[in-house]
Design an enzyme around this catalytic site. Structure first.
Site, PDB file in Angstrom:
ATOM      1  N   TYR A 158       3.848   5.691   1.924  1.00  0.00           N
ATOM      2  CA  TYR A 158       2.478   4.726   3.045  1.00  0.00           C
ATOM      3  C   TYR A 158       3.021   3.506   3.162  1.00  0.00           C
ATOM      4  O   TYR A 158       3.704   2.816   4.245  1.00  0.00           O
ATOM      5  CB  TYR A 158       1.837   5.440   2.860  1.00  0.00           C
ATOM      6  CG  TYR A 158       1.093   4.436   4.779  1.00  0.00           C
ATOM      7  CD1 TYR A 158       1.260   5.392   5.979  1.00  0.00           C
ATOM      8  CD2 TYR A 158      -0.231   3.550   4.934  1.00  0.00           C
ATOM      9  CE1 TYR A 158       0.830   5.295   7.295  1.00  0.00           C
ATOM     10  CE2 TYR A 158      -0.879   3.319   5.815  1.00  0.00           C
ATOM     11  CZ  TYR A 158       0.168   3.617   7.199  1.00  0.00           C
ATOM     12  OH  TYR A 158      -0.007   3.755   8.088  1.00  0.00           O
ATOM     13  N   SER A 184       0.152  -1.715   9.359  1.00  0.00           N
ATOM     14  CA  SER A 184      -1.580  -1.403   9.184  1.00  0.00           C
ATOM     15  C   SER A 184      -1.492  -2.304   8.191  1.00  0.00           C
ATOM     16  O   SER A 184      -0.897  -3.045   7.574  1.00  0.00           O
ATOM     17  CB  SER A 184      -0.397  -0.048   8.191  1.00  0.00           C
ATOM     18  OG  SER A 184      -2.156   0.211   6.951  1.00  0.00           O
TER      19      SER A 184
END
Length: 268
Positions: A165, A152
């Site tokens: 996250y 990500s």
């Protein structure tokens, strides 16, 4: 591009979203595919192949596919899944650690330890288990292989309001680089794709919010979310012969986000 004929890919989180798109894209390049997920039925946000499971969509492309139910955070289950892959499809060449979960959006102090554990179990431990299972298989069989991670942009730059996250994706990003360095001499390539916001079921709850629509063009210069096909195309490249001199890559697929990053707002 082509060149995956005769190879077998294992894709986690492949029931839906970008995992499903990656699995189908690899099949279109000639690979047979193991579809690993907690459930086999397609999700409600399945726009590209509605009504078809990933296995059915791959078989429609003329390739072999099999479903394995898998909790990626379970090391023993992952090792068993690799053994089942070899028993069913004859080999393993490409491991795609795509499964991921998110907890957000809020300030760090409002998250619980359970939120962090939830992200860690899938995003970090799952990536570790998949990488180790694949590398042990490649080494034991004295063969080259590939490990590809869906990381990500949150793993390579801070994401305010998405702390658990971002932390777990940052750990995955370092796993990519460490594993790439340690096993390159054995012919094992390890790379990562770093997407921005992707239009999937995981982002459906925020995609239609007015605050998100206003925020998006300030965060992504191209002015749109990524589509699952954008991520799948990157996966095809990074597993293809055309990229055979690339390892340890953390490739942003982000419409320019990495060069234009304001704070993620509290979207509610």
């Amino acid at each position: 591009m082509s060149g995956l004929e005769g190879q077998v890919a294992f894709v986690t989180g492949a029931n839906t979203g970008q995992g499903k798109a990656i699995a189908i894209a690899l099949a279109r390049q000639g690979a047979d595919v193991v579809v690993a997920d907690l459930q086999e039925t397609p999700g409600t946000e399945d726009w590209d192949t509605p009504g078809l499971t990933t296995v059915q969509a791959i078989e429609k492309e003329g390739r072999r596919a099999t479903f394995i139910k898998l909790d990626v955070g379970d090391e023993a289950a992952f090792d068993a899944a690799v053994e089942e892959t070899v028993a069913t499809l004859g080999r393993l060449d490409i491991m795609v650690n795509n499964a991921g979960v998110v907890r957000g959006a809020a300030r760090l102090h409002t998250f619980s330890a359970e939120d962090l554990d939830f992200c860690y179990h899938v995003n970090t431990r799952g990536a570790w288990n998949g990488t180790m299972a694949a590398i042990r298989h490649f080494l034991a069989n004295n063969k080259p292989g590939q490990v590809l991670h869906t990381v990500s942009t949150a793993g390579i730059n801070p994401y305010m309001n998405e702390g658990p996250y971002a932390m777990t994706k940052a750990a995955t990003a370092m796993l990519v680089r460490n594993a790439a360095a340690e096993y390159a001499a054995k012919g094992i390539r390890v790379n990562g794709i770093c997407p921005t916001f992707v239009r999937t079921g995981m982002t459906a709850s925020i995609a239609e919010l007015d605050t998100f629509k206003e925020f998006l063009p300030t965060f992504i210069p191209t002015g749109r979310m990524a589509e699952v096909s954008d991520i799948a195309n990157a996966a095809v490249f990074l597993t293809s012969p055309e990229s055979n001199f690339l390892t340890g890559i953390l490739l942003p697929v982000d419409g320019g986000e990495s060069v234009c990053r304001p704070e993620v707002p509290e979207l509610s």
